[in-house]
Design an enzyme around this catalytic site. Structure first.
Site, PDB file in Angstrom:
ATOM      1  N   SER A 138       0.855  -1.190   0.000  1.00 22.84           N
ATOM      2  CA  SER A 138       0.000   0.000   0.000  1.00 22.84           C
ATOM      3  C   SER A 138       0.884   1.231   0.000  1.00 22.84           C
ATOM      4  O   SER A 138       2.021   1.195   0.500  1.00 22.84           O
ATOM      5  CB  SER A 138      -0.897   0.014   1.245  1.00 22.84           C
ATOM      6  N   TYR A 151      -2.060   0.025  10.425  1.00 22.57           N
ATOM      7  CA  TYR A 151      -2.161  -0.436   9.041  1.00 22.57           C
ATOM      8  C   TYR A 151      -0.871  -0.148   8.281  1.00 22.57           C
ATOM      9  O   TYR A 151      -0.346  -1.008   7.559  1.00 22.57           O
ATOM     10  CB  TYR A 151      -3.354   0.238   8.359  1.00 22.57           C
TER      11      TYR A 151
END
Length: 254
Positions: A138, A151
């Site tokens: 990501s 995250y």
């Protein structure tokens, strides 16, 4: 190009969102697709769509954070030409409001889940003479996104594991890459907006879309198309790399 006939593709989290688009894309190119999911949400419609195209798909219910369960699933599959580590969960919070339980939960799925599938899949690829791994990273691994502490930590780990595995198994004819999407319009995004901004869904959707320099979110199909290329024979010279697919987010916002 991108011929996957005769190849077995394993996709974790492959029945929804980006994973669903990937399952359909690989099946469309002739692959036999094995989906690893925690539950059967969306599976029947996916299987029906793949079957209608004349291809075959299988579902394996497994928690990717459970190593013994993962090993049993991979043994039942028998051969893995392509492994797509797509399964993951999200979390909103800074370090000071991220509980230990949430931190552990993110680590178990997003980091240990990738490790478990690598641990199970790479020996099979070594034995059969090669294979391809693609991990879902990501942009959160590379830029400081607000309220994404845990995250971001997990995606930084995915990036590091990608480079390490690519180096360790390059002489086994195993290629390992990752891709880093920015915000992609999936059911998760719609659910997140509905839960956190009731009555302001349209406004928030437009605001989140505008945060990408290109002016919109990505689509799951666009992410799947990049996956299709990186796992194909046409990409045989590519390993140990991360590929942002972010509408210009990283380079044009910094």
């Amino acid at each position: 190009m991108f011929n996957y006939k005769g190849k077995t593709v394993v996709i974790t989290g492959g029945a929804s969102g980006i994973g669903r688009a990937a399952s359909l894309a690989f099946a469309r190119q002739g692959a036999t697709v094995h989906v690893i999911e925690l539950n059967d949400s969306g599976w029947l419609s996916l299987q029906s769509e793949i079957s209608s195209s004349g291809q075959t798909a299988y579902i394996h219910f497994c928690d990717v954070s459970n190593q013994q369960g993962v090993l049993e699933v991979f043994r039942s599959i028998g051969r893995v030409d392509v492994l797509v580590n797509n399964a993951g969960i999200a979390h909103v919070g800074k370090v000071t409001n991220t509980s230990e339980a949430d931190f552990d939960r993110l680590f178990q799925v997003n980091v240990k889940g990738v490790y478990n599938c690598l641990f199970a899949g790479i020996p099979m690829m070594q034995e059969q003479g090669g294979g391809v791994v693609l991990n879902l990273c990501s942009i959160a691994a590379f830029v400081g996104l607000p309220d994404r502490f845990a995250y971001s930590m997990t995606k930084g780990a995915v990036y590091a594991m990608t480079l390490s595995a690519a180096r360790d198994y390059i002489h086994d004819n195993i290629r390992v890459n990752c891709i880093s999407p920015a915000r992609v319009h999936t059911p998760f995004v719609d659910g997140f907006i509905a839960k956190n901004y009731p009555g302001k869904e349209k406004e928030m959707f437009e605001k989140l879309s505008a945060s990408q320099p290109i002016g919109r979110m990505g689509t799951p199909e666009e992410i799947a198309n990049l996956m299709l290329y990186l796992c194909s024979d046409e990409a045989a010279f590519i390993t140990g790399r991360d590929y942002p697919i972010d509408g210009g987010f990283v380079t044009l916002n910094t």
